[in-house]
Design an enzyme around this catalytic site. Structure first.
Site, PDB file in Angstrom:
ATOM      1  N   GLU A   4      11.102   1.955   9.700  1.00 32.47           N
ATOM      2  CA  GLU A   4      11.745   2.960   9.367  1.00 32.47           C
ATOM      3  C   GLU A   4      10.233   4.072  10.187  1.00 32.47           C
ATOM      4  OE1 GLU A   4      14.563   2.387   8.666  1.00 32.47           O
ATOM      5  OE2 GLU A   4      14.657   0.733   8.420  1.00 32.47           O
ATOM      6  N   CYS A  10      12.666  11.935   6.235  1.00 35.86           N
ATOM      7  CA  CYS A  10      13.580  12.043   7.217  1.00 35.86           C
ATOM      8  C   CYS A  10      14.733  12.028   7.463  1.00 35.86           C
ATOM      9  CB  CYS A  10      13.051  10.827   6.893  1.00 35.86           C
ATOM     10  SG  CYS A  10      13.423   8.736   6.463  1.00 35.86           S
ATOM     11  N   LYS A  58       1.511  -0.984  -0.046  1.00 38.67           N
ATOM     12  CA  LYS A  58       0.446  -0.042   0.816  1.00 38.67           C
ATOM     13  C   LYS A  58       0.927   1.518   0.133  1.00 38.67           C
ATOM     14  CE  LYS A  58      -1.772   2.658   2.968  1.00 38.67           C
ATOM     15  NZ  LYS A  58      -2.314   3.741   2.593  1.00 38.67           N
ATOM     16  N   GLU A  99       9.972  16.168  15.625  1.00 34.85           N
ATOM     17  CA  GLU A  99      10.033  16.781  14.114  1.00 34.85           C
ATOM     18  C   GLU A  99       9.319  17.579  13.080  1.00 34.85           C
ATOM     19  OE1 GLU A  99       8.931  12.193  11.039  1.00 34.85           O
ATOM     20  OE2 GLU A  99      10.907  12.895  10.713  1.00 34.85           O
TER      21      GLU A  99
HETATM   22  O1  TXE Z   1       2.232   9.579   7.808  1.00 34.32           O
HETATM   23  P1  TXE Z   1       1.519   7.972   8.612  1.00 34.32           P
HETATM   24  P2  TXE Z   1       1.470  11.337   8.106  1.00 34.32           P
HETATM   25  C1  TXE Z   1       6.483  11.753   9.674  1.00 34.32           C
HETATM   26  C2  TXE Z   1       6.622  13.280   9.359  1.00 34.32           C
HETATM   27  C3  TXE Z   1       5.039  13.301   9.264  1.00 34.32           C
HETATM   28  C4  TXE Z   1       4.372  12.601  10.178  1.00 34.32           C
HETATM   29  C5  TXE Z   1       2.920  11.853   9.688  1.00 34.32           C
HETATM   30  O2  TXE Z   1       6.724  13.940  10.944  1.00 34.32           O
HETATM   31  O3  TXE Z   1       4.176  14.590   9.443  1.00 34.32           O
HETATM   32  O4  TXE Z   1       5.001  11.261  10.107  1.00 34.32           O
HETATM   33  O5  TXE Z   1       2.204  11.842   8.073  1.00 34.32           O
HETATM   34  C6  TXE Z   1       0.264   4.573   6.336  1.00 34.32           C
HETATM   35  N1  TXE Z   1      -2.484   0.998   9.553  1.00 34.32           N
HETATM   36  N2  TXE Z   1       6.487  11.046   8.657  1.00 34.32           N
HETATM   37  O6  TXE Z   1       0.612  10.890   8.445  1.00 34.32           O
HETATM   38  O7  TXE Z   1       0.400   8.021   8.703  1.00 34.32           O
HETATM   39  C7  TXE Z   1      -0.400   5.694   5.720  1.00 34.32           C
HETATM   40  O8  TXE Z   1      -1.103   5.140   4.760  1.00 34.32           O
HETATM   41  C8  TXE Z   1      -1.300   1.091   8.710  1.00 34.32           C
HETATM   42  C9  TXE Z   1       8.250  10.812   8.479  1.00 34.32           C
HETATM   43  O9  TXE Z   1       0.918  10.983   6.303  1.00 34.32           O
HETATM   44  O10 TXE Z   1       2.590   7.232   8.919  1.00 34.32           O
HETATM   45  C10 TXE Z   1       1.033   5.916   4.820  1.00 34.32           C
HETATM   46  O11 TXE Z   1       0.575   4.324   3.390  1.00 34.32           O
HETATM   47  N3  TXE Z   1      -1.354   1.918   7.448  1.00 34.32           N
HETATM   48  C11 TXE Z   1       8.344   9.031   7.455  1.00 34.32           C
HETATM   49  C12 TXE Z   1       1.779   5.728   5.303  1.00 34.32           C
HETATM   50  O12 TXE Z   1       1.448   4.075   6.875  1.00 34.32           O
HETATM   51  C13 TXE Z   1      -1.526   3.148   8.239  1.00 34.32           C
HETATM   52  C14 TXE Z   1       7.612   9.986   6.022  1.00 34.32           C
HETATM   53  C15 TXE Z   1       2.569   6.781   6.323  1.00 34.32           C
HETATM   54  O13 TXE Z   1       1.850   7.841   6.509  1.00 34.32           O
HETATM   55  C16 TXE Z   1      -1.849   3.022   9.073  1.00 34.32           C
HETATM   56  C17 TXE Z   1       6.440  10.312   6.094  1.00 34.32           C
HETATM   57  C18 TXE Z   1      -2.809   2.428   9.643  1.00 34.32           C
HETATM   58  N4  TXE Z   1      -3.785   2.164  11.080  1.00 34.32           N
HETATM   59  C19 TXE Z   1       6.124  10.577   7.483  1.00 34.32           C
HETATM   60  N5  TXE Z   1      -2.427   4.201   9.463  1.00 34.32           N
HETATM   61  C20 TXE Z   1       9.428   8.870   6.654  1.00 34.32           C
HETATM   62  N6  TXE Z   1      10.155   7.922   7.804  1.00 34.32           N
HETATM   63  O14 TXE Z   1      10.142   9.151   6.084  1.00 34.32           O
HETATM   64  C21 TXE Z   1      -0.935   5.183   8.435  1.00 34.32           C
HETATM   65  N7  TXE Z   1      -1.088   4.027   7.046  1.00 34.32           N
END
Ligand code: TXE
Length: 479
Positions: free
Chosen positions: A248, A282, A173, A383
């Site tokens: 990660e 990140c 996904k 962050e």
């Molecule tokens: O990420 P999410 P978000 C950090 C950055 C950002 C914050 C939130 O600080 O502001 O995270 O970003 C999926 N079960 N990073 O809310 O929600 C979601 O659909 C399974 C750092 O956009 O963590 C997407 O595919 N999956 C980071 C993925 O998780 C779930 C890069 C990431 O989304 C889920 C991005 C659930 N319950 C944001 N909920 C890095 N480490 O590079 C969400 N997802």
């Protein structure tokens, strides 16, 4: 553009007929819809993956390698189309998508296509016991890959390529915020001859589709990149089912600058490590610590360079900084700028939204430099994940080391110095999964990649990824 799920080699609408709008960050307009896939869609993807597994896991390494390399070649042949799609979907400069995102996605397939042919296991002769042990590295079965929006195809393929190279079948996904290149990848996989069901891509919200994937009792491993809070949630769901996990997560990475560094090189790279991809990586060095003796000079020179960065429409060649990925994300980043002001931070440059002519509703923000008086303030601890960096001076190696480590994250650190002993001392003591010395984002795909503390668990990259996506089984034969 309507996006569909890719299940068993075919494209499908979501069974519930639920859709989500897809926004173009450069102008704030809806330009397509994506499925909000239900449990049933995830189940269909799982069934397709499960059916493909017996044959795929027994496919020779040469054949798997050939198909992965073919996918890589097709991505390269279609790189312009993919780069344009990525830039439109994410808001990143087209030049960046062309130079980094798409070439790296192609490299991921090529690299793991080659790596799998070299992935060997050990044997141990039990001398005096007339026995020999050997270790099989067996594919796990059906595994999940869940990726974020900041480097959409780059991070999606970084997980999928090792998973399928190792013989697994995948339910994947991408982020619902940036689904397009993952959708296009399905066509490429068919063209490359990837057997149907080996890779299945379901689109939708984290809370519906993502949740259905992580709760699936027979998906035995999850490779996830995203926010730390989501990572913690996934760990909680996965632990009672004993799923293998690679997480990660976020970072709040120090960029530590000593007076004895190669100044111009440092300055150039620090602009990049602060603002590349609108600061939405990140690994960005979002906390800049500068040795006091060069602090004022650095401040002047850095701001001068930051002022030259052009915020603009992602498709323009003159653009250095494109649009942030979404309106809620822009608002989140703006909130942190306000918090910085309340916490006595000084905005040295930026801090405001940018109105780009012709694209007035796009999510543009000035690159922002905040001088902080203490490393413990909120903007120095949390962050932000946008084009925002903090800067402050330090007086000694001990002081800066303490400040660098005093955050809950531990992904990467950058160190600028020509002092070898200091390099060794600090690299040993910095609490992070990666230390870059006199460089940033120099990547060799063979190296272990990942973080400590709240930046996650597990390592990706090279054989680490292949180890994650396999189970080691020891066979002991007495002769
Ligand atoms: O990420 P999410 P978000 C950090 C950055 C950002 C914050 C939130 O600080 O502001 O995270 O970003 C999926 N079960 N990073 O809310 O929600 C979601 O659909 C399974 C750092 O956009 O963590 C997407 O595919 N999956 C980071 C993925 O998780 C779930 C890069 C990431 O989304 C889920 C991005 C659930 N319950 C944001 N909920 C890095 N480490 O590079 C969400 N997802």
């Amino acid at each position: 553009m309507n996006i569909q799920n890719y299940i068993n080699g075919q494209f499908h609408n979501p069974s519930s007929n639920n859709w989500i709008d897809n926004y173009n960050p450069s102008n704030g307009e809806v330009y397509g819809r994506i499925p909000n896939s239900s449990k049933d869609d995830v189940e269909n993807a799982y069934i397709a993956a499960k059916s493909a597994f017996p044959s795929w896991s027994q496919t020779t390494l040469e054949e798997r390698s050939r198909i992965l390399i073919k996918i890589s070649e097709l991505l390269e042949a279609n790189s312009q189309r993919f780069a344009e799609a990525e830039s439109k979907d994410n808001g990143k400069p087209l030049s960046l998508a062309k130079a980094i995102d798409i070439p790296r996605a192609a490299s991921n397939f090529r690299f793991f296509g080659n790596a799998i042919t070299q992935f060997a296991s050990e044997s141990h002769e039990s001398i005096g016991q007339d026995a020999i042990n050997y270790t099989l590295k067996q594919a796990i079965g059906v595994v999940a890959c869940i990726s974020p929006w900041n480097l959409p195809l780059y991070l999606f393929t970084w997980k999928i390529a090792p998973a399928i190279a190792a013989g697994n079948c995948v339910v994947a996904k991408p982020s619902e915020i940036t689904p397009v290149t993952a959708y296009l990848l399905g066509e490429i996989c068919n063209e490359a001859g990837l057997p149907k069901g080996v890779l299945n891509i379901v689109h939708g919200l984290g809370t519906t589709t993502g949740q259905a994937i992580i709760e699936h009792p027979d998906i035995k491993a999850i490779s996830f990149t995203g926010g730390t809070a989501t990572g913690a949630h996934i760990a909680k769901i996965a632990a009672p089912m004993f799923k293998k996990l690679s997480l990660e997560l976020g970072g709040k990475n120090p960029n530590i600058i000593f007076a004895d560094c190669d100044y111009n090189d440092m300055l150039e790279t620090t602009v990049r490590s602060s603002f590349a991809n609108q600061g939405q990586i990140c690994l960005c060095g979002s906390r800049i610590f500068v040795e006091a003796s060069i602090y004022e000079t650095f401040k002047t020179d850095f701001i001068k360079k930051v002022k030259q960065l052009k915020v603009g429409h992602p498709s323009k060649t003159s653009t250095n900084i494109g649009a942030l990925v979404s309106k809620p994300h822009l608002e989140k980043v703006m909130q942190y700028i306000n918090i910085a002001k309340e916490d006595n931070g000084t905005i040295l440059y930026g801090g405001n939204k940018v109105i780009v002519k012709g694209y007035e509703n796009g999510y543009y923000l000035e690159p922002t430099v905040i001088e902080v008086s203490t490393d413990e303030c909120k903007v120095n601890q949390e962050e932000i994940f946008g084009p925002v960096v903090t800067i402050m001076p330090f007086n000694s190696e001990d002081d800066v080391l303490q400040m660098a480590n005093k955050v809950k994250y531990g992904l990467s650190a950058t160190l600028w110095t020509n002092n070898l002993k200091r390099t060794m001392r600090m690299s040993n003591q910095l609490q992070s999964g990666i230390v870059w010395v006199n460089t940033w984002m120099l990547r060799d795909l063979r190296t272990p990649f990942g973080g400590i503390k709240n930046s996650g668990i597990g390592r990706e990259g090279g054989f680490e990824a292949l180890r994650f996506f396999t189970e080691a089984k020891n066979v002991c034969i007495k002769y």
